[in-house]
Design a protein around this motif. Sequence first.
Motif, PDB file in Angstrom:
ATOM      1  N   MET A 106       8.179  33.139 -13.976  1.00 39.81           N
ATOM      2  CA  MET A 106       7.958  33.240 -12.622  1.00 39.81           C
ATOM      3  C   MET A 106      10.063  32.776 -12.587  1.00 39.81           C
ATOM      4  O   MET A 106      10.513  32.379 -13.661  1.00 39.81           O
ATOM      5  N   ARG A 107      10.367  32.860 -10.967  1.00 41.99           N
ATOM      6  CA  ARG A 107      11.479  32.401 -11.210  1.00 41.99           C
ATOM      7  C   ARG A 107      11.974  31.838  -9.965  1.00 41.99           C
ATOM      8  O   ARG A 107      10.907  31.784  -9.279  1.00 41.99           O
ATOM      9  N   PHE A 108      13.169  31.063  -9.502  1.00 44.49           N
ATOM     10  CA  PHE A 108      13.492  30.807  -8.446  1.00 44.49           C
ATOM     11  C   PHE A 108      14.339  31.250  -8.323  1.00 44.49           C
ATOM     12  O   PHE A 108      16.131  31.219  -9.235  1.00 44.49           O
ATOM     13  N   ALA A 109      15.005  32.025  -6.993  1.00 47.97           N
ATOM     14  CA  ALA A 109      16.074  32.760  -7.409  1.00 47.97           C
ATOM     15  C   ALA A 109      17.202  32.170  -5.605  1.00 47.97           C
ATOM     16  O   ALA A 109      16.597  33.174  -4.742  1.00 47.97           O
ATOM     17  N   PRO A 110      18.038  31.220  -5.550  1.00 51.18           N
ATOM     18  CA  PRO A 110      18.434  30.845  -4.421  1.00 51.18           C
ATOM     19  C   PRO A 110      20.198  31.204  -4.815  1.00 51.18           C
ATOM     20  O   PRO A 110      20.301  32.129  -5.940  1.00 51.18           O
ATOM     21  N   GLY A 111      20.513  31.610  -3.841  1.00 54.78           N
ATOM     22  CA  GLY A 111      21.688  32.216  -3.316  1.00 54.78           C
ATOM     23  C   GLY A 111      22.435  30.636  -3.185  1.00 54.78           C
ATOM     24  O   GLY A 111      22.841  29.879  -2.660  1.00 54.78           O
ATOM     25  N   MET A 283      21.470  45.056  -1.365  1.00 54.55           N
ATOM     26  CA  MET A 283      21.229  43.868  -1.042  1.00 54.55           C
ATOM     27  C   MET A 283      20.542  43.242  -1.170  1.00 54.55           C
ATOM     28  O   MET A 283      20.218  44.448  -2.471  1.00 54.55           O
ATOM     29  N   MET A 284      19.710  42.284  -0.803  1.00 59.99           N
ATOM     30  CA  MET A 284      19.163  41.294  -1.594  1.00 59.99           C
ATOM     31  C   MET A 284      17.131  41.963  -2.235  1.00 59.99           C
ATOM     32  O   MET A 284      17.067  42.303  -3.438  1.00 59.99           O
ATOM     33  N   ASN A 285      17.092  43.130  -1.466  1.00 60.08           N
ATOM     34  CA  ASN A 285      15.667  43.777  -1.236  1.00 60.08           C
ATOM     35  C   ASN A 285      15.927  44.662  -3.117  1.00 60.08           C
ATOM     36  O   ASN A 285      14.687  44.828  -3.309  1.00 60.08           O
TER      37      ASN A 285
HETATM   38  N1  GLU Z   1      17.193  34.525  -2.959  1.00 58.66           N
HETATM   39  C1  GLU Z   1      15.902  35.275  -2.056  1.00 58.66           C
HETATM   40  C2  GLU Z   1      16.290  33.905  -1.589  1.00 58.66           C
HETATM   41  O1  GLU Z   1      16.378  32.421  -2.116  1.00 58.66           O
HETATM   42  C3  GLU Z   1      14.703  35.275  -3.019  1.00 58.66           C
HETATM   43  C4  GLU Z   1      13.525  34.679  -2.893  1.00 58.66           C
HETATM   44  C5  GLU Z   1      12.609  35.585  -3.777  1.00 58.66           C
HETATM   45  O2  GLU Z   1      13.346  36.716  -3.512  1.00 58.66           O
HETATM   46  O3  GLU Z   1      11.138  34.848  -3.570  1.00 58.66           O
HETATM   47  O4  GLU Z   1      15.499  33.380  -0.234  1.00 58.66           O
END
Ligand code: GLU
Length: 565
Positions: A106-111, A283-285
Amino acid sequence: MGGMMSADLREVVKKYTLQNAALFGGKANPKAVLGKVLAEQPELRSRAKEVAAAAEEAAREVQAMPFDDICRMVGDIDPNLLKKTKCEKKHVLPDLPGAEEGKVVMRFAPGPSGPLHLGHTRVAILNDEYVKRYKGKYINRLEDTNPDKIDPDAYKMIPEDLEWLGIHVDETVIQSDRFEIYYDYAGKLIDLGKAYVCTCQADTWRKLKEESKACPHRDQSPEEAHALLDKMLSRGFREEEAVLVVKTDLKHPNPAVRDFIGLRIVDSVPHPRTGTEYTVYPMMNFSVAIDDHLLGLTHVIRGKDHLNNTLRQEYIFDYFGWKKPWYFHYGLVRIPEAILKTSTVGKGIKSGEYSGWDDVRLGTVRAMAKRGISAEAIRSYWLDVGMKEVDIEFAWDNLYAFNKQIIDPVADRYYFVWDPQELEIVGVDKLESRSPLHPDHPEKGVRHHVLAPPLKVYITGDDLAGFRERGTVRLKDLCNLRWDGERGVYTGNDHNVLREGVKIAHWAPVDGVECEVMMPDGTVKKGIAEKLPSQEEGKVVQFERFGFARIETVAPMIRAYFTQN
Ligand code: GLU
C-alpha cells in the motif's frame, strides 16, 4: 512462590502490557505496567528490575502491533480485561478483500507542497493499520510532478511527520526520479494506439471533448505520435503548445473520464530537484497509474474526490493488461476551524503572518505535535471514523476526547493564574501547601510551597471579584479566607467549607514565574504560574481549571501551547 521462571515473568508482563495498550489506544506505559505487576504479584517485588526491563521490552513490542491485534490478544487472554479499554467501543476496520499476509503493498502518495496536515493523516494512518495487519509493505511516494507546487523542505518534513505519527515506511519513491519511466510508457501507449499528441488550444480540445468529438490529432498514426512526443521531449514545443493525451472513450457519459492528459510541458519554472533537465511532466493520473502498477500496489485507499481519477487510471491498467489494485474510496472530511490549505499557509509563513509550519493556529501535524495532541489520539480518531463512505465533518471534540484519555493520566498538575491580581493575606504568620502532582498518582509526589510574610498570592481577576462579592473563598490546598474589605483574613484550612458552598480558587505564589500560553486562535493568555521543573519541557501538563498545555520552556519564563480543556 518466588520461583517464577523468567519466561513466565515475561508472559505476565506481556499480558499487562497488552491490557495497558488496550486502555490507551495502542501505546503501553512500561512504568504503569511495572506498578500493576508489582501490585498484583507482590512476590515479584524483589525482582523489580527484571520486571521493569521486561515491561520496556514488551511495550516496544506491543507498540509495533496494530491496535486491532492488541484487542484480539487481550480478548483471548481474558475478555474481562477488555473492560474500559478502547477496544470496547472501537470500530474495527473491515478486512480488505484479496489481502494475503505478507503480500499486501500500500502507499501514501502526498504531493510535497508542504508538511502533512490533519487531512493527510487519515489515509496515511489507514494504510499503516492495514499494512501492519497484513504484514505488508508501506510505500511513501512523493508525487512531485507539478514543479509549481513544491516546497523543497517537504521532502524532509513529510517523512518526519510520518515518523511522528508512528507510521513505518518500508520504501520511499520520488516521482521526479522516474521521468524516463513515464516517457517509456507514453511510447508504449502510442504503440498500442492509445495515446496521441495534441497541439490544439487547450480550450478547443476540451470543448470538443465535452461534445464527444475527436480533435484533429486523435487519429494520428503511432509514427506521427512518436515523432511529436520526441519533439516534446527535445524541446521542440514550449509550454502549452503540445500535450500527450491518453485515449479513453469520447462517448463516456461522464465528460471528466473522456480522454485525459498524460504528459504536459512545463518550461517556465525549474523543478527543485531536477532543475531544467526535464520539461515534460506526467499528470497525476498518468504517473499514479504507472507507479501503482510498477510498485506492485495491491490495495489503494483514497478519498471519494478521486473517483473519476480511479476511472481514468483503470483505462491505463486495461490497455496494458495489468492486474488492478483493489480501490477504496472513503468519504470526504471537512475540517472546521482548521487552516490547512498549503498554498495559503506557505504564503502566510513568507509574509510573517504565521511563525512557521508549526504555528499552533494551523492544522498541520507539526502544529498538533507542538500543542500536545498525541499521535495516538489522531490514530484513534481515524480508526473510529474508519473507511466510511459518507462525508463527515471532523469533530475536534472527539479528537480531544481521545487525546484526553492519553494525556490526563500522565499530565502533572500546576497552578497558572491568568489575569493575575495580588491578594494580601492576614491573620496568619506562615502558610504551607502540598498539592499532588497528579491526584491519581500520589507516588509522583507533591508541589510544596511555603509562604512567608508578607503573605501574598496571585488569583485571577474573576476569582478576586467573586471573593469580594461572596466574602469567602478557599485557596486550593492552602487556606480559607474571609474578605475584610481590602484583604483576605485567614479563617483556617478545613476543606469541608467547600460543602458549605464556599468557592475554590487556585492561586500562584508571588515568587512564581511569568507564563504565556499560546492559544490555537492566535491569542495569548498571560499570567503567573508556579515554577515548573525543567523535566516538564516538551511535556503536556494540566494548568488546573485552565486546561492542558504543552510546555515549551520553563525558564526564564514559562512558554506553553494550549492543548485542550
Ligand atoms: N498525490 C495524490 C493525492 O495526494 C494521489 C492520491 C491517489 O492517487 O490516491 O491526492
